[in-house]
Design a protein around this motif. Structure first.
Motif, mmCIF file in Angstrom:
data_model
loop_
_atom_site.group_PDB
_atom_site.id
_atom_site.type_symbol
_atom_site.label_atom_id
_atom_site.label_comp_id
_atom_site.label_asym_id
_atom_site.label_seq_id
_atom_site.Cartn_x
_atom_site.Cartn_y
_atom_site.Cartn_z
ATOM 1 N N LEU C 99 0.401 -1.819 -0.075
ATOM 2 C CA LEU C 99 0.081 -0.113 0.144
ATOM 3 C C LEU C 99 0.624 1.319 0.225
ATOM 4 C CD1 LEU C 99 -3.211 1.364 0.236
ATOM 5 C CD2 LEU C 99 -2.432 0.942 3.086
ATOM 6 N N LEU C 100 2.262 0.878 0.541
ATOM 7 C CA LEU C 100 2.565 2.456 0.981
ATOM 8 C C LEU C 100 3.326 2.777 -0.404
ATOM 9 C CD1 LEU C 100 2.956 3.928 3.608
ATOM 10 C CD2 LEU C 100 4.961 2.256 3.086
ATOM 11 N N LEU C 101 3.908 1.368 -1.047
ATOM 12 C CA LEU C 101 4.070 1.426 -3.091
ATOM 13 C C LEU C 101 4.363 1.629 -3.198
ATOM 14 C CD1 LEU C 101 6.907 -1.665 -1.949
ATOM 15 C CD2 LEU C 101 7.668 0.702 -2.022
ATOM 16 N N ALA C 102 2.255 1.789 -3.836
ATOM 17 C CA ALA C 102 1.473 2.400 -4.138
ATOM 18 C C ALA C 102 1.576 4.311 -4.128
ATOM 19 C CB ALA C 102 -0.314 1.900 -3.660
ATOM 20 N N PHE C 103 2.031 4.923 -2.964
ATOM 21 C CA PHE C 103 1.785 5.727 -3.011
ATOM 22 C C PHE C 103 2.743 6.933 -3.239
ATOM 23 C CE2 PHE C 103 2.722 9.860 -0.205
ATOM 24 C CZ PHE C 103 2.627 10.141 -0.839
ATOM 25 N N SER C 104 4.095 5.520 -2.959
ATOM 26 C CA SER C 104 5.430 5.910 -3.283
ATOM 27 C C SER C 104 6.026 5.844 -4.586
ATOM 28 C CB SER C 104 6.773 4.828 -2.237
ATOM 29 O OG SER C 104 6.426 5.286 -1.252
ATOM 30 N N GLY C 105 5.522 5.039 -5.401
ATOM 31 C CA GLY C 105 5.634 4.736 -6.557
ATOM 32 C C GLY C 105 5.236 6.057 -7.521
ATOM 33 N N SER C 106 3.799 6.672 -6.812
ATOM 34 C CA SER C 106 3.661 7.656 -8.428
ATOM 35 C C SER C 106 4.397 8.847 -7.501
ATOM 36 C CB SER C 106 2.321 7.929 -7.058
ATOM 37 O OG SER C 106 1.458 8.921 -7.407
ATOM 38 N N VAL C 107 4.587 8.592 -6.508
ATOM 39 C CA VAL C 107 4.891 10.652 -6.061
ATOM 40 C C VAL C 107 7.013 10.044 -6.601
ATOM 41 C CG1 VAL C 107 6.729 11.502 -3.908
ATOM 42 C CG2 VAL C 107 4.355 10.986 -4.093
ATOM 43 N N LEU C 108 7.284 8.986 -6.321
ATOM 44 C CA LEU C 108 9.223 8.611 -6.354
ATOM 45 C C LEU C 108 8.836 8.696 -8.322
ATOM 46 C CD1 LEU C 108 10.565 6.204 -4.257
ATOM 47 C CD2 LEU C 108 10.774 8.765 -4.541
ATOM 48 N N ILE C 109 8.103 7.398 -8.735
ATOM 49 C CA ILE C 109 8.159 7.072 -10.224
ATOM 50 C C ILE C 109 7.701 7.826 -11.349
ATOM 51 C CG2 ILE C 109 9.015 5.433 -11.878
ATOM 52 C CD1 ILE C 109 9.726 4.270 -8.961
ATOM 53 N N ARG C 114 5.094 11.820 -15.696
ATOM 54 C CA ARG C 114 4.406 13.086 -15.613
ATOM 55 C C ARG C 114 4.735 14.057 -15.906
ATOM 56 N NH1 ARG C 114 2.261 10.666 -11.179
ATOM 57 N NH2 ARG C 114 2.299 12.668 -9.959
ATOM 58 N N GLN C 115 6.297 14.668 -15.054
ATOM 59 C CA GLN C 115 6.099 15.946 -14.866
ATOM 60 C C GLN C 115 7.911 16.357 -15.939
ATOM 61 O OE1 GLN C 115 5.286 16.307 -11.167
ATOM 62 N NE2 GLN C 115 3.487 16.790 -11.284
ATOM 63 N N GLY C 116 7.795 15.050 -16.193
ATOM 64 C CA GLY C 116 9.230 15.516 -17.456
ATOM 65 C C GLY C 116 10.196 15.727 -15.892
ATOM 66 N N GLY C 117 10.107 15.097 -15.239
ATOM 67 C CA GLY C 117 11.776 14.956 -13.629
ATOM 68 C C GLY C 117 12.427 14.491 -14.915
ATOM 69 N N VAL C 118 12.616 13.339 -15.273
ATOM 70 C CA VAL C 118 13.967 12.287 -16.039
ATOM 71 C C VAL C 118 14.470 13.096 -16.443
ATOM 72 C CG1 VAL C 118 14.523 10.327 -17.500
ATOM 73 C CG2 VAL C 118 12.212 10.777 -16.029
ATOM 74 N N VAL C 119 14.936 14.151 -17.239
ATOM 75 C CA VAL C 119 15.460 14.970 -18.481
ATOM 76 C C VAL C 119 16.265 15.394 -17.115
ATOM 77 C CG1 VAL C 119 15.424 16.123 -19.764
ATOM 78 C CG2 VAL C 119 13.872 15.283 -19.337
ATOM 79 N N TRP C 199 5.653 2.769 -16.704
ATOM 80 C CA TRP C 199 5.101 1.774 -17.886
ATOM 81 C C TRP C 199 3.335 2.802 -17.745
ATOM 82 C CZ3 TRP C 199 6.425 1.370 -22.479
ATOM 83 C CH2 TRP C 199 8.078 1.126 -23.102
ATOM 84 N N VAL C 200 2.846 2.930 -15.816
ATOM 85 C CA VAL C 200 1.801 3.267 -15.487
ATOM 86 C C VAL C 200 1.905 4.239 -14.417
ATOM 87 C CG1 VAL C 200 -0.542 2.929 -15.010
ATOM 88 C CG2 VAL C 200 1.114 1.254 -16.195
ATOM 89 N N PRO C 201 2.095 5.691 -15.219
ATOM 90 C CA PRO C 201 2.538 6.898 -14.025
ATOM 91 C C PRO C 201 1.407 7.545 -13.395
ATOM 92 C CG PRO C 201 3.484 7.828 -17.067
ATOM 93 C CD PRO C 201 3.042 6.218 -16.621
ATOM 94 N N ARG C 202 0.634 7.393 -13.980
ATOM 95 C CA ARG C 202 -0.841 8.439 -13.005
ATOM 96 C C ARG C 202 -1.218 7.945 -12.096
ATOM 97 N NH1 ARG C 202 -2.589 12.604 -15.861
ATOM 98 N NH2 ARG C 202 -4.802 12.249 -14.437
ATOM 99 N N THR C 203 -1.112 8.395 -10.959
ATOM 100 C CA THR C 203 -1.788 7.486 -9.707
ATOM 101 C C THR C 203 -2.950 6.128 -9.533
ATOM 102 O OG1 THR C 203 -1.073 9.725 -8.809
ATOM 103 C CG2 THR C 203 -2.000 8.228 -7.388
ATOM 104 N N VAL C 204 -4.200 6.626 -9.967
ATOM 105 C CA VAL C 204 -4.980 5.676 -10.023
ATOM 106 C C VAL C 204 -4.192 4.521 -10.893
ATOM 107 C CG1 VAL C 204 -7.343 5.276 -11.122
ATOM 108 C CG2 VAL C 204 -6.451 7.503 -9.405
#
Lengths: 281, 318, 290
Positions: C99-109, C114-119, C199-204
């Motif tokens: 459960l915790l990782l569901a949240f962390s995955g959305s925020v961290l990766i 989603r916002q182009g942070g990788v660049v 591959w599925v970056p959006r939270t939901v």
């Protein structure tokens, strides 16, 4: 259609709109705006990545049922208790509700696109009501379609239990949808809060002894299912199971769930109406 | 003959508006009228510009006072008919095409489909996106997205257009087109409120400016009016003359001249007060003594300099 | 203004190796996650089980001194300092981690995509290996924070609440079990989460996919096993595979029941390889102008 934006001006002084102002002359219609908001919500939610994931989860559930239907001597009770309750009531129905319910408003909020809806001349209570209706249509539509498909794939046992689950699951999915929609309004990370609610209150508390499980939607759905499915001997058997579950009648469960949906709708509506969304821009 | 100037009636009014965020004050006792024409909203970060815009667009409700748009409270649904808002944030319905997005916004304003289509095409033409609007927004450049955002804010023909940092990401040609568009828009008797940090462009763009700092409106009016209001603030003047030294001997004795500097043998830099009185006396001096002048220019009448003055006058320091 | 005053520094051409950037990514990642209030709420809920176990061990130690019979009675419960008890505890914690990782995955990766942070990461002196390693270590640290660290704390508590160091000397396998199972959980979950979130970056959709893996696969595995009682199907249950490998680390795995630890390890290795492939192909898709 005549202009039916009927808010009264703050002062009764002569209105100073210049002649020929197109905002006034074009007779916009609130019903039309509401209808398009409803269609927009349905369209954006349905043609989204979460629909693909929902489709995948539903497909995987169907594979599970197909595998289950090959078990030796399947019957309606086993189908209900081994498949529909753990797979559908506990997992798929709330997840589908989180999928659409929390993103109907929460997703727009997360993306910042809610600003466009707040800048439209649709009163906020209407925006929430329309979103609530669209969310419910999607969640209930998906959930009931998935249930129908699962029951059909379950063979004779599935077809037997479909009427038992139908109304309970309809109410349950609307309950979940209303709850997660409200959480999306109340919290910035509505999806995560919804998820935490599902995991801790629905899954953990839902299996604890005592009345604590009465905070979970799944409890009332199960009560309705057990009541309606008594002919198939669906429900907790043995003293320990019964006393752990502490079931209430199906009618009472339906009434509580309906009341809960109404309260959740009102809470979400008032919250959306009064709230200042400072995180949008 | 007496000429009377009829002040245009305001489209939006802030009446003693104060907004708190808990213990933090966003705007403080702001009273402003927005009249037809282009109004610039200026101020440093944290000045209260965003809160001002959010109050005007009804995203926030004032803690004290009222914000009215065409006599409706700004947060009411009815007021939204008169407001077109082009947000600063780069958010759009990414999966849609530009045309579809603008059409959707038109439909959300309650227009019937036929009118909405017409208005969409008109709005896209206004921002010069007619032939590029079928591209998905996800694939559009920042400038194109900015234009689409502007088109959606126009599509319902608002009386007040609020644009937050509109020139961000737009190329120089595009900037001039947008500025021309704002002028055309105002010619229809409508108002534009432009929030921007690009003061140079505000000089060319805004007929009126509102300077904000620490949540207060520090000054409001045309740049010239504000300059006059701040006459007691020193102003810099550059004079080029082959007789610069002779000229300096006269100027140094004047009360409104605070300082004289030689940049070159033929160039003087003056620091003056009360510019109107100074220039009157200066022209008399030139005519009386037949001084030869190459150029006279005030070097800090731009909005940038006024902004600097206003901020200093308000004790904010720069 | 002097250049020094303005904050400029002389370029001395002596910078640390890019691999050090991994730690910066971990630090940044943990800061991003830990500054969110929601995360602390989830951690708090996640540590409820730990607090319960902690109190139970303390209670057992106290009651054993007062009445040895009660101590023996409490040994019937799975909070008794045995290998299987620790395996159970870590399994329960790991389900909260999901459960915790569901949240962390959305925020961290997911946020990076989603916002182009990788660049921003890849425009530094690091390459994608460092970026991937940094993110994996961040997720691994979160997993360890919920599973391995509490288990180690309980192990320590159980040992020091006895009258000698015999517990530590007699049960070294528990320590290796905690570390081994913790490692398995951290490695598999971080790779799986990264692959899904990339591959599925959006939270939901991310949350749905992530939970689908951990809820539906066990059900599918059980449904398939029950057809002809073929236990090989249980390998589809990734959760169960990790648990069996963890039990092997603790030395409590029933080797007579298939699937064995080696088979589970093979499946998890293949899964990790697949995840790594998905991750690298996704990170490669980001173009950075050199």
């Amino acid at each position: 259609m005549t202009d039916n934006f009927t808010a009264r001006p703050a002062s009764t002084a002569a209105r100073t709109t210049p002649p020929g102002s197109l905002a006034r002359g074009a007779a916009p219609s609130q019903q039309s705006a509401c209808w398009h908001l409803f269609l927009l919500t349905l369209k954006r939610q349905f043609f989204s990545r979460q629909t693909l994931v929902a489709l995948s989860l539903s497909a995987l559930s169907c594979v599970i049922i197909m595998a289950w239907s090959r078990h030796p001597d399947p019957d309606a009770r086993k189908f209900a208790e081994q498949i529909v309750v753990p797979l559908y009531v506990v997992f798929l129905m709330p997840i589908l509700a989180i999928c659409y319910g929390s993103s109907v408003i929460g997703g727009e909020r997360e993306d910042g696109t809610l600003i466009y809806l707040l800048m439209s001349p649709i009163p906020r209570p209407w925006v929430y009501t329309i979103k609530f209706l669209a969310g419910n249509v999607l969640v209930a539509g998906w959930s009931l379609s998935a249930l129908l498909l699962m029951c059909l794939l379950g063979g004779a046992s599935g077809r037997d239990v479909l009427p038992v689950f139908f109304s309970a699951c309809l109410l349950g999915s609307i309950g979940y949808s209303g709850l997660f929609l409200g959480l999306g309004v109340l919290f910035r990370h509505g999806t995560i809060i919804s998820l935490a609610y599902w995991f801790f209150l629905e899954v953990l508390f839902g299996n604890m002894p005592g009345i604590i499980k009465r905070v979970s939607v799944a409890y009332y759905v199960r009560c309705m299912v057990y009541d309606a499915g008594s002919a198939f001997d669906i429900g907790p058997r043995g003293r320990v199971a019964r006393e752990t579950f502490l079931a209430i009648s199906g009618q009472a469960a339906a009434q509580i769930l309906s009341l809960g949906i109404a309260v959740l709708f009102l809470v979400g509506l008032v919250s959306f109406w009064r709230r200042e969304f400072r995180d949008l821009n | 003959m007496t000429t009377t100037t009829v002040k245009p009636s305001p489209i939006a009014r802030f009446q003693h508006v104060t907004k708190w965020y808990g213990a933090v004050i966003g705007v403080n006792e702001v009273s402003v009228d927005l009249v037809p024409g282009i109004t610039g909203l200026l101020g440093p970060n944290g000045a209260g510009k965003t809160t001002f815009i959010k109050l005007l667009t009804g995203q926030l409700k004032p803690s004290l006072g009222t914000v009215l748009v065409r006599d409706y409270p700004a947060h009411s649904a009815a007021a939204k008919r008169f407001i077109g808002f082009c947000p600063d944030t780069d958010v759009l319905y990414e999966e849609m095409s530009g045309r579809n997005f603008v059409l959707t916004m038109a439909l959300l304003h309650g227009l019937d489909r036929h009118t909405a289509r017409e208005r969409t095409e008109a709005a896209l033409a206004e921002v010069d996106m007619l032939d590029r609007a079928d591209r998905t927004l996800r694939g559009c450049s920042k400038g194109m997205r900015q234009r689409i955002k502007l088109a959606q804010s126009l599509v319902h023909h608002p009386d007040l257009l609020i644009v937050d940092e509109p020139l961000n990401g737009v190329d120089p040609v595009g900037r001039r087109e947008l500025m021309d568009f704002f002028h055309r828009f105002c010619e229809r008797g409508k108002a534009v409120l432009v929030s921007s940090h690009i003061l140079e462009e505000m000089d060319k763009l805004a007929e009126q400016v509102i300077f904000m700092g620490n949540g207060r409106v520090l000054a409001q009016g045309t740049l010239a009016e504000i300059r006059e209001m701040l006459a007691e603030q020193p102003q810099r003047v550059r004079i080029r003359s082959p007789q610069a030294r002779e000229l300096a001997t006269h100027l140094i004795a004047w009360a409104h001249v605070q300082g004289v500097e030689f940049a070159h043998d033929d160039e003087l830099h003056l620091k003056i007060l009360q510019p109107e009185a100074f220039f009157r006396q200066f022209s008399e001096l030139i005519v009386t003594h037949w001084f030869e002048l190459t150029s006279v220019e005030t070097t800090d009448v731009s909005a940038e300099a006024i902004f600097d003055y206003v901020i200093r006058a308000a004790g904010l320091g720069i | 203004m002097a250049i020094k005053t303005a904050g400029y520094q002389k370029w001395d051409e002596a910078r640390r190796a890019p691999a050090w950037g991994v730690w910066a990514i971990v630090r940044t990642g943990l800061t991003i996650v830990l500054r969110r209030r929601v995360f602390w709420i989830l951690i708090g809920l996640g540590l409820l089980n730990f607090l319960f176990n902690f109190a139970f061990i303390y209670l057992k130690a106290t009651l054993t001194i007062q009445n040895g019979m009660i101590g023996n009675f409490l040994d019937n419960y799975q909070v008794t300092g045995t290998g299987s008890a620790f395996a159970e505890f870590m399994f329960a914690q790991a389900s909260i981690t999901a459960l915790l990782l569901a949240f962390s995955g959305s925020v961290l990766i997911g946020g990076d995509y989603r916002q182009g942070g990788v660049v921003y990461y890849l425009s530094r002196r690091i390459d994608r290996r460092h970026y991937v390693m940094g993110k994996l270590l961040t997720v691994g640290a979160i997993v360890s924070f919920i599973t391995t660290l509490p288990a180690l704390a309980l192990y320590l508590e159980y040992g020091v609440l006895t009258s000698s160091f015999d517990y530590f000397l007699d049960h070294p396998r528990i320590l290796t079990g905690i570390l081994g199972y913790g490692l398995v959980l951290a490695v598999v979950q971080s790779l799986l989460l990264f692959a899904i979130a990339a591959w599925v970056p959006r939270t939901v959709p991310l949350v749905m996919s992530w939970l689908g893996v951990f809820v539906l696969f066990p059900l599918l595995a059980e449904a398939l096993r029950a057809i002809q009682d073929n236990r090989t199907w249980l390998l589809l249950n990734l959760w169960g595979d990790m648990q069996r490998l963890g039990s092997w680390c603790f030395g409590t795995l029933n080797e007579n029941k298939a699937p064995g630890a080696l088979t589970c390890a093979s499946i998890l290795t293949v899964l990790c390889g697949l995840c790594l492939f998905l991750i690298l192909s996704r990170v490669r898709a980001v173009e950075v102008v050199q």
